[in-house]
Motif scaffolding. Structure first.
Motif, short mmCIF file in Angstrom:
data_model
loop_
_atom_site.label_atom_id
_atom_site.label_comp_id
_atom_site.label_asym_id
_atom_site.label_seq_id
_atom_site.Cartn_x
_atom_site.Cartn_y
_atom_site.Cartn_z
N ARG A 9 0.83 -1.21 0.00
CA ARG A 9 0.00 0.00 0.00
C ARG A 9 0.87 1.26 0.00
N SER A 71 -9.92 5.04 -7.27
CA SER A 71 -9.17 4.06 -6.48
C SER A 71 -8.88 4.56 -5.08
N GLY A 72 -8.54 3.63 -4.21
CA GLY A 72 -8.07 3.96 -2.88
C GLY A 72 -9.16 4.25 -1.87
N LEU A 83 -5.04 9.58 0.34
CA LEU A 83 -5.57 8.31 -0.15
C LEU A 83 -4.59 7.20 0.19
N LEU A 85 -3.66 3.66 -1.30
CA LEU A 85 -3.85 2.89 -2.52
C LEU A 85 -3.09 1.58 -2.47
N ASP A 89 -3.06 0.30 -8.17
CA ASP A 89 -3.85 1.48 -8.49
C ASP A 89 -2.99 2.61 -9.06
#
Length: 95
Positions: A9, A71-72, A83, A85, A89
């Motif tokens: 992530r 996304s995210g 965010l 992600l 992404d």
């Protein structure tokens, strides 16, 4: 408060969109789209493969990246929207 992303992530902050077009027309807030460009704030250790090997991400803190539109997960860190992600992404790194 600080956040350290886990595994594959990445924590990013969207780059603010332009408020005017090239011809000088001011874009109202309700017509703006979410920017697809973001700055990497923090990166996890990497994706773990089935054999146990860890593959490190290709980007680092401070890189500008292109992200998918929807996304995210949105999180607030010290009152600022960020965010989180997954590695997949991120579509590319701006150079």
């Amino acid at each position: 408060m600080k956040i350290r992303p886990l595994q594959d992530r990445v924590l990013v902050k969207r780059v603010e969109a332009e408020e005017k077009t090239a011809s000088g027309i001011i874009i109202p807030d309700n017509a703006k789209e979410k920017p697809l460009e973001a700055e990497v704030i923090a990166v996890g250790n990497g994706r773990r493969l089935e054999n146990g090997e860890v593959v490190k991400p290709e980007w680092k803190v401070g890189d500008r990246v292109l992200i998918s539109k929807y996304s995210g997960s949105e999180v607030k860190v010290n009152g600022v929207e960020h965010l989180i992600l997954r590695e997949d992404d991120i579509m590319g790194v701006l150079v």
